[in-house]
Design an enzyme around this catalytic site. Structure first.
Site, PDB file in Angstrom:
ATOM      1  N   ALA A 106       0.866  -1.093  -0.038  1.00 27.33           N
ATOM      2  CA  ALA A 106       0.088  -0.088   0.024  1.00 27.33           C
ATOM      3  C   ALA A 106       0.980   1.127   0.151  1.00 27.33           C
ATOM      4  O   ALA A 106       2.059   1.157   0.511  1.00 27.33           O
ATOM      5  CB  ALA A 106      -0.787   0.048   1.214  1.00 27.33           C
ATOM      6  N   LYS A 159      10.661 -12.741   7.844  1.00 24.99           N
ATOM      7  CA  LYS A 159      10.655 -11.372   7.149  1.00 24.99           C
ATOM      8  C   LYS A 159      11.958 -10.573   7.338  1.00 24.99           C
ATOM      9  O   LYS A 159      12.135  -9.881   6.372  1.00 24.99           O
ATOM     10  CB  LYS A 159       9.268 -10.598   7.418  1.00 24.99           C
ATOM     11  CG  LYS A 159       9.052  -9.441   6.494  1.00 24.99           C
ATOM     12  CD  LYS A 159       7.641  -8.800   6.990  1.00 24.99           C
ATOM     13  CE  LYS A 159       7.304  -7.713   5.985  1.00 24.99           C
ATOM     14  NZ  LYS A 159       5.946  -7.050   6.465  1.00 24.99           N
ATOM     15  N   ASN A 163      14.221  -8.502   4.770  1.00 18.20           N
ATOM     16  CA  ASN A 163      14.497  -6.775   5.031  1.00 18.20           C
ATOM     17  C   ASN A 163      15.851  -6.543   5.096  1.00 18.20           C
ATOM     18  O   ASN A 163      16.219  -5.510   4.640  1.00 18.20           O
ATOM     19  CB  ASN A 163      13.615  -6.440   5.821  1.00 18.20           C
ATOM     20  CG  ASN A 163      12.114  -6.182   5.697  1.00 18.20           C
ATOM     21  OD1 ASN A 163      11.682  -6.451   4.575  1.00 18.20           O
ATOM     22  ND2 ASN A 163      11.093  -6.129   6.584  1.00 18.20           N
ATOM     23  N   ASN A 167      16.177  -3.780   2.316  1.00 19.50           N
ATOM     24  CA  ASN A 167      15.955  -2.403   2.657  1.00 19.50           C
ATOM     25  C   ASN A 167      17.129  -1.512   2.724  1.00 19.50           C
ATOM     26  O   ASN A 167      16.928  -0.282   2.187  1.00 19.50           O
ATOM     27  CB  ASN A 167      15.226  -2.397   3.993  1.00 19.50           C
ATOM     28  CG  ASN A 167      13.899  -3.125   3.827  1.00 19.50           C
ATOM     29  OD1 ASN A 167      13.519  -3.876   2.973  1.00 19.50           O
ATOM     30  ND2 ASN A 167      12.599  -2.384   4.362  1.00 19.50           N
ATOM     31  N   ASN A 177      14.135  -1.981  -5.855  1.00 22.37           N
ATOM     32  CA  ASN A 177      14.429  -3.373  -5.304  1.00 22.37           C
ATOM     33  C   ASN A 177      15.198  -3.906  -6.475  1.00 22.37           C
ATOM     34  O   ASN A 177      16.207  -4.670  -6.293  1.00 22.37           O
ATOM     35  CB  ASN A 177      13.215  -4.083  -4.974  1.00 22.37           C
ATOM     36  CG  ASN A 177      12.661  -3.554  -3.710  1.00 22.37           C
ATOM     37  OD1 ASN A 177      13.002  -2.542  -3.179  1.00 22.37           O
ATOM     38  ND2 ASN A 177      11.385  -4.032  -3.389  1.00 22.37           N
ATOM     39  N   SER A 228      10.268   1.018   1.742  1.00 20.60           N
ATOM     40  CA  SER A 228       9.717   1.961   2.392  1.00 20.60           C
ATOM     41  C   SER A 228      10.995   2.791   2.957  1.00 20.60           C
ATOM     42  O   SER A 228      10.883   3.865   3.246  1.00 20.60           O
ATOM     43  CB  SER A 228       8.840   1.408   3.591  1.00 20.60           C
ATOM     44  OG  SER A 228       9.577   0.297   4.423  1.00 20.60           O
ATOM     45  N   GLU A 240      13.422   2.809   9.574  1.00 18.21           N
ATOM     46  CA  GLU A 240      13.461   1.813  10.676  1.00 18.21           C
ATOM     47  C   GLU A 240      14.648   0.729  10.682  1.00 18.21           C
ATOM     48  O   GLU A 240      14.654  -0.265  11.314  1.00 18.21           O
ATOM     49  CB  GLU A 240      12.011   0.949  10.289  1.00 18.21           C
ATOM     50  CG  GLU A 240      10.899   1.842  10.517  1.00 18.21           C
ATOM     51  CD  GLU A 240       9.589   0.840  10.089  1.00 18.21           C
ATOM     52  OE1 GLU A 240       8.734   0.717  11.042  1.00 18.21           O
ATOM     53  OE2 GLU A 240       9.330   0.860   8.839  1.00 18.21           O
TER      54      GLU A 240
END
Length: 276
Positions: A106, A159, A163, A167, A177, A228, A240
């Site tokens: 999203a 996960k 990441n 990321n 990516n 993100s 993050e």
């Protein structure tokens, strides 16, 4: 909907009322009236709460509403990486802390306008192994695919493996990516994957078979996507990564392990001005 600053979410003349617009996968739109409040405006006890902040903001957000959290309130955490969930669970032992991990995609066109970009699966579990079946009943008919996980920590770990490889590098190179499969970037990604496998084996945690191939596949399937973390770095927002690569480094240190590739990545990001 609890927000930090109402003016960032709705117009001042709407008197706490706002409309959330959802653009679905089939491009149709639906509108959903919502009440928008700040933490200091809440007076009634909260019995159900979904926390959708960044990992670094989760505990702060929870603390801001702690006076109005009902005992045994159900709290669903939807943060990236690992570490923030444990911090919230430790700080709020009287609440039922549920953990969610999603592969749905999203993005936000503007405040209160969300685009559902990819169908995935949302797994929900509890650190104390409390069955999630009863909790999930309230989501019957919900448009997202949701399922109960018997081991949500393992779901988060699997996960995290992906990441950690993707990321931070997309933020470093400010790239999509798929670009990580290029010859100048792929060796760095391979080093990150190797170190994750080493930590996982040391901890006795299950690691996805052929983790390298799994990461490559994610890069191919999301080739045109910007992570993100990449977008946060581009917009000069705090990332993050402290709860992704940083979390793995902290876990490794407790085991006496050195992760030079991960540490070098974090150092290079800091030199570039990426905040984490």
């Amino acid at each position: 909907m609890i927000v930090r600053n109402r003016e960032h979410s709705i117009n001042e003349n709407t008197d706490k009322k706002a409309v959330l617009t959802l653009t679905r996968l089939d491009k149709t739109e639906s509108c959903h009236p919502v009440s928008v409040v700040t933490a200091d405006e809440i007076t009634a006890p909260i019995h159900q709460l979904i926390v959708c902040t960044k990992a670094s903001d989760a505990l702060t957000a929870m603390n801001s509403i702690s006076p109005v959290l009902a005992k045994h309130c159900n709290v669903l955490l939807l943060q990236n990486g690992m570490g923030s969930q444990e911090a919230v669970a430790e700080a709020f032992p009287a609440q039922n802390i549920w953990i969610g991990s999603t592969t749905d995609g999203a993005w936000i066109r503007e405040p209160l306008h969300v685009h559902h970009a990819g169908q995935g699966l949302t797994e929900i579990g509890c650190f104390n192994r409390q069955p999630a079946t009863a909790f999930l009943r309230q989501f019957q008919g919900f448009p997202l695919k949701m399922t109960a996980s018997k081991d949500i920590e393992n779901v988060l770990w699997q996960k995290l493996a992906v990441n950690c490889a993707i990321n931070g590098l997309t933020a470093l190179f400010d790239c999509q990516n798929g670009s990580l499969l290029e010859n100048d970037k792929k060796p760095l990604m391979d080093e990150l994957i190797d170190e994750f496998v080493h930590v996982s084996n040391t901890l006795g945690r299950p690691t996805p078979e052929s983790l390298h191939e799994k990461v490559y596949e994610v890069c191919r399937l999301t080739a045109a996507n910007h992570s993100s973390t990449c977008m946060d770095a581009r917009l000069q927002r705090r990332t993050e990564l402290a709860f992704i690569n940083g979390y793995l480094i902290r876990i490794a240190e407790k085991e006496g392990l050195k992760l030079p590739a991960h540490q070098q990545l974090m150092d290079r990001l800091s030199q570039k001005g990426v905040r984490w």
